[in-house]
Design an enzyme around this catalytic site. Structure first.
Site, PDB file in Angstrom:
ATOM      1  CG  HIS A 201      -2.040  -1.082   1.008  1.00  0.00           C
ATOM      2  ND1 HIS A 201      -2.901  -1.462   2.003  1.00  0.00           N
ATOM      3  CD2 HIS A 201      -2.372  -1.856  -0.060  1.00  0.00           C
ATOM      4  CE1 HIS A 201      -3.719  -2.410   1.566  1.00  0.00           C
ATOM      5  NE2 HIS A 201      -3.414  -2.676   0.310  1.00  0.00           N
ATOM      6  CB  SER A 205      -2.189  -2.945  -7.206  1.00  0.00           C
ATOM      7  OG  SER A 205      -2.681  -3.488  -6.013  1.00  0.00           O
ATOM      8  CE  LYS A 227     -11.628  -8.182 -11.775  1.00  0.00           C
ATOM      9  NZ  LYS A 227     -10.727  -7.442 -12.628  1.00  0.00           N
ATOM     10  CG  ASP A 228     -11.089  -8.738  -4.205  1.00  0.00           C
ATOM     11  OD1 ASP A 228     -10.487  -8.051  -3.356  1.00  0.00           O
ATOM     12  OD2 ASP A 228     -10.620  -9.013  -5.323  1.00  0.00           O
ATOM     13  CD  GLU A 271      -1.399 -34.413   0.242  1.00  0.00           C
ATOM     14  OE1 GLU A 271      -1.222 -35.591  -0.104  1.00  0.00           O
ATOM     15  OE2 GLU A 271      -2.503 -33.856   0.226  1.00  0.00           O
TER      16      GLU A 271
END
Lengths: 377, 82
Positions: A201, A205, A227-228, A271
């Site tokens: 921040h 971005s 959107k998230d 895994e």
């Protein structure tokens, strides 16, 4: 205009991260994985907390406590299945998030990138220890193989291994401490996530064009909250499909057998999300060399911002490097497949070849970027 | 800390021309242009994405075939026993 949300000392922290945060207008779906990782972490912490109320970290009781959770605890089967498959989704989101960072040159935010590498290592550690807790055959033998790698450390190796084990082999002391670490690491991850976001921040971005976007920003709310949310719904749907329809697809049947130190499984493998690193480890015929290669397969990510020399940020305008990036993606897929294969021909050679290709990317990519800049000048 | 709205950049002489929402259709061209655009975007990246992944698939396929072949006996090795 001064509003409550922008002036209250506590609320303004949330406001500056989730409401009034200036965000680029052109960030694509590849920018959803950050928030999805937050969702994964929250899911794992909540399901893990409730599982911890019923699990017992003792060699004689662990396996049956998991059976107790699956059969007797109300919705215990759901908690366990979400937690086990949630780890897989965590790593899917992690690898896509890192891939986005590599492709679009987001690594140039160095502190954000380095704290991100720390998060990746912490998550891998937590997942490794979490897999030991059910105390099945693969839990025990996977822990034995990986902890034994510490003996490759010169001079102090054997001492370090016994210190980690709390004894002369993977046993009760190991299981108990792995449970403690597995419980606490997610909270360390949460703290490092806050550091990761703090640094992010500072700059805002990145975006798919790699250009400065200060002149074209929109507030996080409502555009990226919605959107998230869409991203959350898609991931939760996929998680439901896997968890409720085919919960054992990504698991190993060997882990349905209780741990037996006297019986070694035919194929010991971790895994799926560790298989590419496992393949790199096994490709080096020397124990210490293999361990170093294993560590470097993750730590080499730190070299990207240091060796970045191109004029433009990201690979959007570098077709040759885009090709190399997708070769890298294919390489990781191949190494994942090889990690699950026995150590036989021709898998050995392919593993070694693609280990070389994997590490070569980090050398060839900056060279290719510089060459392309020169050619188009 | 960090850049807030109002501190991002200095721009001067900005003139914006806009249509009112009542003078336009919200999803104009979403299907007639949007769907061909999907194919254009896929086609423009197809070779860059498809060729490397295709090559890797071929490596996987050929390696599995080679492994299966190595598990089989070679009849030519036993000709002398006939």
């Amino acid at each position: 205009m001064a509003t409550f949300r922008s002036t209250h000392p506590l609320i303004k922290i949330l406001n500056n991260a989730l409401v009034d945060l200036p965000a680029p207008t052109n960030i694509s779906s590849w920018w959803n994985f950050g928030s999805l990782l937050g969702l994964c972490l929250t899911t794992q912490i909540l399901t893990g907390l409730f599982l911890a109320m019923h699990y017992t970290p003792h060699v004689d009781l662990a396996f049956s406590s998991v059976i107790h959770i699956m059969r007797d605890v109300n919705y215990g089967w759901l908690l366990r299945t979400i937690h086990a498959n949630g780890a897989s989704f965590f790593f899917i989101c992690l690898y896509l998030h890192v891939g986005r960072g590599m492709f679009y040159g987001s690594y140039l935010y160095m502190m954000t990138w380095f704290s991100g590498i720390a998060l990746l290592l912490l998550t891998m550690g937590a997942a490794f220890m979490g897999y030991v807790l059910p105390w099945g055959q693969m839990s025990f033998w996977g822990a034995t193989v990986i902890t034994n790698l510490l003996s490759a450390i010169p001079y102090m190796g054997d001492t370090v291994v016994q210190w980690v084990w709390g004894g002369f082999a993977v046993d009760n002391a190991t299981l108990n401490r792995f449970f403690s670490f597995h419980f606490i690491i997610p909270f360390i991850i949460m703290a490092v996530v806050m550091i990761h976001l703090l640094f992010l921040h500072q700059t805002g971005s990145n975006n798919p064009l790699g250009l400065k976007s200060d002149t074209d920003k929109i507030p996080f709310h409502p555009y990226f909250t919605i959107k998230d949310l869409v991203g959350f719904l898609i991931m939760l749907s996929l998680m439901c499909l896997l968890t409720l329809l085919n919960p054992n697809l990504l698991g190993d049947p060997e882990n349905f057998n209780p741990a037996n130190p006297l019986v070694t499984p035919v194929h010991i493998q971790p895994e799926w999300y560790f298989l590419f690193a496992y393949a790199i480890l096994r490709s080096i015929p020397n124990k210490l060399g293999g361990v170093i290669a294993l560590l470097m397969s993750i730590l080499i990510l730190a070299i990207l911002p240091i060796w970045h020399k191109s004029s433009l940020r990201g690979l959007s305008f570098y077709p040759l490097n885009k090709f190399m990036f997708w070769m890298m993606v294919g390489t990781v897929f191949i190494l994942t497949w090889i990690g699950a294969k026995p150590v036989e021909d021709p898998y050995v050679f392919i593993g070694q070849l693609f280990t070389v290709i994997y590490f070569s990317y980090f050398i060839l990519a900056p060279v290719s970027l510089k060459m392309w800049d020169f050619l188009i000048k | 800390m960090g850049k807030h709205f109002g501190e991002l950049a200095k721009l001067r002489g900005i003139i914006q021309f806009r249509l009112s929402p009542h003078e336009q259709r919200a999803f104009a061209g979403a299907i007639t242009q949007g769907i061909p655009n999907i194919f254009r975007r896929i086609w423009s990246e197809l070779f860059i994405v498809g060729v490397p992944l295709g090559l890797c698939y071929m490596v996987y396929d050929q390696t599995e075939k080679e492994h299966t072949r190595l598990l089989r006996k070679n009849p030519a090795d036993f000709e002398h026993e006939k």
